[in-house]
Design a protein around this motif. Sequence first.
Motif, PDB file in Angstrom:
ATOM      1  N   UNK A 214       0.835  -1.198   0.000  1.00  0.00           N
ATOM      2  CA  UNK A 214       0.000   0.000   0.000  1.00  0.00           C
ATOM      3  C   UNK A 214       0.870   1.249   0.000  1.00  0.00           C
ATOM      4  N   UNK A 215       0.174   2.397  -0.031  1.00  0.00           N
ATOM      5  CA  UNK A 215       0.914   3.664  -0.170  1.00  0.00           C
ATOM      6  C   UNK A 215       1.843   3.961   0.998  1.00  0.00           C
ATOM      7  N   UNK A 216       1.439   3.551   2.210  1.00  0.00           N
ATOM      8  CA  UNK A 216       2.267   3.871   3.383  1.00  0.00           C
ATOM      9  C   UNK A 216       3.681   3.303   3.228  1.00  0.00           C
ATOM     10  N   UNK A 217       3.767   2.070   2.759  1.00  0.00           N
ATOM     11  CA  UNK A 217       5.092   1.453   2.608  1.00  0.00           C
ATOM     12  C   UNK A 217       5.812   1.975   1.367  1.00  0.00           C
ATOM     13  N   UNK A 218       5.072   2.173   0.277  1.00  0.00           N
ATOM     14  CA  UNK A 218       5.729   2.672  -0.940  1.00  0.00           C
ATOM     15  C   UNK A 218       6.324   4.065  -0.709  1.00  0.00           C
ATOM     16  N   UNK A 219       5.669   4.836   0.132  1.00  0.00           N
ATOM     17  CA  UNK A 219       6.209   6.175   0.440  1.00  0.00           C
ATOM     18  C   UNK A 219       7.583   6.069   1.098  1.00  0.00           C
ATOM     19  N   UNK A 220       7.728   5.082   1.978  1.00  0.00           N
ATOM     20  CA  UNK A 220       9.019   4.890   2.670  1.00  0.00           C
ATOM     21  C   UNK A 220      10.092   4.538   1.637  1.00  0.00           C
ATOM     22  N   UNK A 221       9.750   3.649   0.711  1.00  0.00           N
ATOM     23  CA  UNK A 221      10.710   3.260  -0.324  1.00  0.00           C
ATOM     24  C   UNK A 221      11.043   4.454  -1.233  1.00  0.00           C
ATOM     25  N   UNK A 225      14.453   6.134  -2.812  1.00  0.00           N
ATOM     26  CA  UNK A 225      14.732   5.832  -4.228  1.00  0.00           C
ATOM     27  C   UNK A 225      13.442   6.033  -5.030  1.00  0.00           C
ATOM     28  N   UNK A 226      13.211   7.269  -5.457  1.00  0.00           N
ATOM     29  CA  UNK A 226      11.951   7.579  -6.139  1.00  0.00           C
ATOM     30  C   UNK A 226      11.715   6.675  -7.353  1.00  0.00           C
ATOM     31  N   UNK A 227      10.493   6.179  -7.464  1.00  0.00           N
ATOM     32  CA  UNK A 227      10.096   5.410  -8.647  1.00  0.00           C
ATOM     33  C   UNK A 227      10.483   3.943  -8.617  1.00  0.00           C
ATOM     34  N   UNK A 228      11.336   3.533  -7.668  1.00  0.00           N
ATOM     35  CA  UNK A 228      11.776   2.129  -7.663  1.00  0.00           C
ATOM     36  C   UNK A 228      10.633   1.220  -7.194  1.00  0.00           C
ATOM     37  N   UNK A 229      10.591   0.020  -7.750  1.00  0.00           N
ATOM     38  CA  UNK A 229       9.526  -0.914  -7.367  1.00  0.00           C
ATOM     39  C   UNK A 229       9.857  -1.569  -6.024  1.00  0.00           C
ATOM     40  N   UNK A 274      18.905   3.089   2.531  1.00  0.00           N
ATOM     41  CA  UNK A 274      17.924   2.118   2.041  1.00  0.00           C
ATOM     42  C   UNK A 274      17.734   0.977   3.046  1.00  0.00           C
ATOM     43  N   UNK A 275      18.838   0.582   3.699  1.00  0.00           N
ATOM     44  CA  UNK A 275      18.675  -0.428   4.764  1.00  0.00           C
ATOM     45  C   UNK A 275      17.773   0.140   5.864  1.00  0.00           C
ATOM     46  N   UNK A 276      17.933   1.427   6.142  1.00  0.00           N
ATOM     47  CA  UNK A 276      17.093   2.034   7.187  1.00  0.00           C
ATOM     48  C   UNK A 276      15.631   2.045   6.741  1.00  0.00           C
ATOM     49  N   UNK A 277      15.419   2.294   5.442  1.00  0.00           N
ATOM     50  CA  UNK A 277      14.040   2.287   4.917  1.00  0.00           C
ATOM     51  C   UNK A 277      13.432   0.896   5.076  1.00  0.00           C
ATOM     52  N   UNK A 278      14.229  -0.116   4.814  1.00  0.00           N
ATOM     53  CA  UNK A 278      13.718  -1.487   4.953  1.00  0.00           C
ATOM     54  C   UNK A 278      13.377  -1.778   6.422  1.00  0.00           C
ATOM     55  N   UNK A 279      14.209  -1.297   7.321  1.00  0.00           N
ATOM     56  CA  UNK A 279      13.893  -1.478   8.749  1.00  0.00           C
ATOM     57  C   UNK A 279      12.545  -0.839   9.075  1.00  0.00           C
ATOM     58  N   UNK A 280      12.320   0.321   8.482  1.00  0.00           N
ATOM     59  CA  UNK A 280      11.065   1.037   8.742  1.00  0.00           C
ATOM     60  C   UNK A 280       9.875   0.252   8.176  1.00  0.00           C
ATOM     61  N   UNK A 281      10.070  -0.296   6.988  1.00  0.00           N
ATOM     62  CA  UNK A 281       9.012  -1.097   6.356  1.00  0.00           C
ATOM     63  C   UNK A 281       8.697  -2.315   7.238  1.00  0.00           C
ATOM     64  N   UNK A 375      -9.847 -11.672   0.770  1.00  0.00           N
ATOM     65  CA  UNK A 375      -9.557 -10.515  -0.072  1.00  0.00           C
ATOM     66  C   UNK A 375      -8.382  -9.737   0.488  1.00  0.00           C
ATOM     67  N   UNK A 376      -7.855  -8.887  -0.341  1.00  0.00           N
ATOM     68  CA  UNK A 376      -6.875  -7.922   0.132  1.00  0.00           C
ATOM     69  C   UNK A 376      -7.621  -7.042   1.141  1.00  0.00           C
ATOM     70  N   UNK A 377      -6.937  -6.588   2.115  1.00  0.00           N
ATOM     71  CA  UNK A 377      -7.585  -5.765   3.116  1.00  0.00           C
ATOM     72  C   UNK A 377      -7.957  -4.415   2.501  1.00  0.00           C
ATOM     73  N   UNK A 378      -9.193  -3.926   2.772  1.00  0.00           N
ATOM     74  CA  UNK A 378      -9.617  -2.639   2.197  1.00  0.00           C
ATOM     75  C   UNK A 378      -8.586  -1.540   2.479  1.00  0.00           C
ATOM     76  N   UNK A 379      -8.398  -0.694   1.515  1.00  0.00           N
ATOM     77  CA  UNK A 379      -7.427   0.389   1.712  1.00  0.00           C
ATOM     78  C   UNK A 379      -6.121   0.050   1.027  1.00  0.00           C
ATOM     79  N   UNK A 380      -5.953  -1.225   0.699  1.00  0.00           N
ATOM     80  CA  UNK A 380      -4.727  -1.633   0.043  1.00  0.00           C
ATOM     81  C   UNK A 380      -4.892  -1.510  -1.466  1.00  0.00           C
ATOM     82  N   UNK A 381      -3.832  -1.129  -2.113  1.00  0.00           N
ATOM     83  CA  UNK A 381      -3.874  -0.952  -3.572  1.00  0.00           C
ATOM     84  C   UNK A 381      -4.152  -2.267  -4.258  1.00  0.00           C
TER      85      UNK A 381
END
Length: 381
Positions: A214-221, A225-229, A274-281, A375-381
Amino acid sequence: MEKRKFAKLGIDVSLLGFGCMRFPTGADGKIDQTQAEEMMDKAIQNGVNYIDTAYPYHNGESETFVGKVLKKYPRDSFYLATKLPVWLVNSIEDVDRLFNEQLQKLQTDHVDFYLMHAMGKERWDAMLKLGCVERLEQLKAEGKIRFLGFSFHDSYEVFEEILNYRDWDFCQIQLNYMDIDEQAGMKGYKLAEEKGIPLTIMEPIKGGSLASFGEDIMEVFHEVRPGASAASFALRYVASLPNILTVLSGMSSMEQVEDNLKTFMDFVPMEEKEYRAIDKVKEIMNSRIQNGCTGCRYCMPCPFGVDIPGNFSVWNRYHMYQNYYVVNWQWENMGRDGKQAKNCKECGKCEKSCPQHLAIREDLKKVQVDLDKKEMIPGRK
Ligand code: SF4
Ligand code: SF4
């Protein structure tokens, strides 16, 4: 394409390996050969030279299909990995029979990387008793196997036992940023590194569950690193470790092939931020855990057949990954076996023995309601 070379092997292997267990399939469940071949061609043309299949993948169809696709490439332009289905081996003759069948399906006279498949304690003991390792060493001496290894799914202690048995050319473990303490884990990685045994990595994206968030985790990534999957983070996390020969990705679509190629064509090792971002995720995901069941099993057995820790494990992972498909297999099996939460008769016996003092009866009701949504939990992309 980023390549890795280990003195022990003396060859250049692409850091991205093509895992051949999740090809796209048609309505009949069989491999969609046109699409899958295009995907393999695209990967190979962009430098992927490690192709990993196994006897049981796609109900036995993967090896035949891979053999057909690879036939059009010079045999010395790729490294072919496949695995001995050790659960079908009851004698040395079985090793020869299965290996020859694999050579035939793969249309080749040798396998570059041959692994004893999905080893654990029981299988390892059986292989030792039958003398299978010695037989595989003979096949290697005859030039039919170039590099001998094993793939592994059991505890660290068993990994240590197998790894120390002989000087393996390589071995394959499951590793991703969520599972560093599971199975061989990072401790197993370090042991292999100390012994100079290169590793191939499976499940770097945890069966796809680290590929979309979802967006909360993608924002951390994207902050680092903008745009990375999301998948690129998972792949780079393991690929940045030095003792990795190749990272296997079981690609299911051309989109995944292209995204993975992008990650490895211009490979950049993980940076500190990026390792810190992963810790946050990981923190975000762990905060979604619903109850603190440790899996100790003091509450078991339930007189009505409920697998209490199993239900909580499914429930917690369903919420962590916000994805029913991370747990569907285990949940549906539990349903077939009468182990799901709905079989609870609320007798209360289990709660008296739970050291975590969990409200087991109440939580089991929530488990059933949540998982029944499928189902995917509501709110999730
Ligand atoms: S309360 Fe439910 S889960 Fe616990 S022992 Fe009784 S029937 Fe089993
Ligand atoms: S006793 Fe409690 S913590 Fe242990 S497995 Fe059962 S529910 Fe989980």
